[in-house]
Design an enzyme around this catalytic site. Structure first.
Site, PDB file in Angstrom:
ATOM      1  N   ASP A 296      -5.357  11.319 -15.246  1.00 43.92           N
ATOM      2  CA  ASP A 296      -5.215  11.116 -17.014  1.00 43.92           C
ATOM      3  C   ASP A 296      -6.262  11.750 -17.928  1.00 43.92           C
ATOM      4  O   ASP A 296      -7.000  12.283 -17.326  1.00 43.92           O
ATOM      5  CB  ASP A 296      -4.473   9.464 -16.606  1.00 43.92           C
ATOM      6  CG  ASP A 296      -5.853   8.898 -17.855  1.00 43.92           C
ATOM      7  OD1 ASP A 296      -7.241   8.409 -17.482  1.00 43.92           O
ATOM      8  OD2 ASP A 296      -5.593   7.742 -17.748  1.00 43.92           O
ATOM      9  N   HIS A 297      -5.453  10.918 -18.632  1.00 42.62           N
ATOM     10  CA  HIS A 297      -6.505  11.772 -20.010  1.00 42.62           C
ATOM     11  C   HIS A 297      -7.969  11.554 -19.533  1.00 42.62           C
ATOM     12  O   HIS A 297      -9.201  11.967 -19.757  1.00 42.62           O
ATOM     13  CB  HIS A 297      -6.749  11.430 -21.299  1.00 42.62           C
ATOM     14  CG  HIS A 297      -5.816  10.367 -21.997  1.00 42.62           C
ATOM     15  ND1 HIS A 297      -4.706   9.811 -21.089  1.00 42.62           N
ATOM     16  CD2 HIS A 297      -6.906   9.529 -22.690  1.00 42.62           C
ATOM     17  CE1 HIS A 297      -5.151   8.735 -21.773  1.00 42.62           C
ATOM     18  NE2 HIS A 297      -5.968   8.252 -22.933  1.00 42.62           N
TER      19      HIS A 297
ATOM     20  N   CYS B 230      -8.547   7.038 -13.980  1.00 38.40           N
ATOM     21  CA  CYS B 230      -8.270   7.276 -15.752  1.00 38.40           C
ATOM     22  C   CYS B 230      -9.718   6.338 -16.655  1.00 38.40           C
ATOM     23  O   CYS B 230     -10.796   6.588 -15.411  1.00 38.40           O
ATOM     24  CB  CYS B 230      -6.962   6.478 -15.040  1.00 38.40           C
ATOM     25  SG  CYS B 230      -7.719   4.549 -14.858  1.00 38.40           S
TER      26      CYS B 230
ATOM     27  N   THR C 280     -10.266   3.032 -16.856  1.00 40.78           N
ATOM     28  CA  THR C 280     -10.914   1.921 -15.714  1.00 40.78           C
ATOM     29  C   THR C 280     -10.678   1.780 -14.790  1.00 40.78           C
ATOM     30  O   THR C 280     -11.598   1.643 -13.402  1.00 40.78           O
ATOM     31  CB  THR C 280     -10.912   0.805 -16.045  1.00 40.78           C
ATOM     32  OG1 THR C 280      -9.093   0.720 -16.504  1.00 40.78           O
ATOM     33  CG2 THR C 280     -10.712   0.731 -17.970  1.00 40.78           C
TER      34      THR C 280
ATOM     35  N   HIS D 243     -12.641  -1.902   6.619  1.00 43.15           N
ATOM     36  CA  HIS D 243     -12.030  -2.440   6.802  1.00 43.15           C
ATOM     37  C   HIS D 243     -10.479  -2.382   6.135  1.00 43.15           C
ATOM     38  O   HIS D 243      -9.513  -3.390   7.426  1.00 43.15           O
ATOM     39  CB  HIS D 243     -12.385  -4.122   6.258  1.00 43.15           C
ATOM     40  CG  HIS D 243     -14.159  -4.080   6.755  1.00 43.15           C
ATOM     41  ND1 HIS D 243     -14.645  -5.009   5.565  1.00 43.15           N
ATOM     42  CD2 HIS D 243     -14.656  -3.101   7.877  1.00 43.15           C
ATOM     43  CE1 HIS D 243     -16.071  -5.474   6.462  1.00 43.15           C
ATOM     44  NE2 HIS D 243     -15.831  -4.311   7.601  1.00 43.15           N
TER      45      HIS D 243
ATOM     46  N   ARG E 248      -9.058  -6.743  14.828  1.00 45.04           N
ATOM     47  CA  ARG E 248      -8.788  -7.694  13.253  1.00 45.04           C
ATOM     48  C   ARG E 248      -8.870  -7.010  11.949  1.00 45.04           C
ATOM     49  O   ARG E 248      -7.825  -7.545  11.270  1.00 45.04           O
ATOM     50  CB  ARG E 248      -9.956  -8.364  12.674  1.00 45.04           C
ATOM     51  CG  ARG E 248     -11.485  -7.783  12.937  1.00 45.04           C
ATOM     52  CD  ARG E 248     -12.458  -8.441  12.642  1.00 45.04           C
ATOM     53  NE  ARG E 248     -13.870  -7.947  12.799  1.00 45.04           N
ATOM     54  CZ  ARG E 248     -14.605  -7.788  11.149  1.00 45.04           C
ATOM     55  NH1 ARG E 248     -14.803  -9.194  11.034  1.00 45.04           N
ATOM     56  NH2 ARG E 248     -16.008  -6.927  11.970  1.00 45.04           N
ATOM     57  N   HIS E 249      -9.163  -5.818  11.809  1.00 38.88           N
ATOM     58  CA  HIS E 249      -9.060  -4.840  10.531  1.00 38.88           C
ATOM     59  C   HIS E 249      -7.575  -4.372  10.763  1.00 38.88           C
ATOM     60  O   HIS E 249      -7.052  -4.692   9.843  1.00 38.88           O
ATOM     61  CB  HIS E 249      -8.950  -4.230  10.014  1.00 38.88           C
ATOM     62  CG  HIS E 249     -11.003  -4.612  10.083  1.00 38.88           C
ATOM     63  ND1 HIS E 249     -11.247  -5.223   8.931  1.00 38.88           N
ATOM     64  CD2 HIS E 249     -12.263  -3.993  10.395  1.00 38.88           C
ATOM     65  CE1 HIS E 249     -12.673  -5.758   9.064  1.00 38.88           C
ATOM     66  NE2 HIS E 249     -13.005  -5.215  10.009  1.00 38.88           N
TER      67      HIS E 249
END
Length: 142
Positions: free
Chosen positions: A8-9, A65, A67, A98, A133-134
């Protein structure tokens, strides 16, 4: 590697730096936008990147973005997408090994370009471990 990238901006400037870095490495990039620092809605670009991954037109995606939070929330709404919000190299390496994350989300207002490029290189350079397991854990939500 075929990659899809969107922002985004808030992530516009960092997206351009990442694209230049990836092109120097020979990656094939599909830039879905945005195409300017003008205000826009991040879910539009998250959907464009995840659609390319789900269709097989891209192997991995990068979303940016301000954050990284909004992009990761929007991307994870899509079936088959495992988007990880990463702001450090350790978490980035772990989420590929993982969780087999297929979308990297970052916040341009959280990480600078130097760290962002290290995170991108780690994301692209770290394979899934293939440990049973993963695989089992991922199967609960894939």
């Amino acid at each position: 590697m075929k990659l899809a990238i969107g922002c985004d901006h808030g992530g516009y400037e960092l997206k351009n730096e990442i694209i230049a870095h990836l092109q120097e490495q020979g990656h094939r990039i599909t830039d879905v936008g945005c195409d300017s620092p003008a205000s826009c809605d991040y879910p539009i670009y998250a959907k464009k990147v995840t659609d390319l991954i789900r269709s097989g037109e891209a192997e991995l995606g990068i979303l940016i973005c301000g954050t990284g939070i909004g992009m990761s929330m929007a991307a994870n709404k899509e079936p088959g997408i495992r988007a990880a919000l990463c702001h450090d190299v350790f978490s980035t390496k772990a989420t590929r090994e993982h969780n087999d994350a297929n979308v990297l989300c970052m916040g341009a207002r959280v990480v600078g370009p130097g760290l962002a490029l290290m995170i991108v290189d780690t994301f692209l350079g770290t394979p899934f471990s293939e440990d049973e397991r993963h695989k089992r854990r991922i199967s609960y939500y894939s």
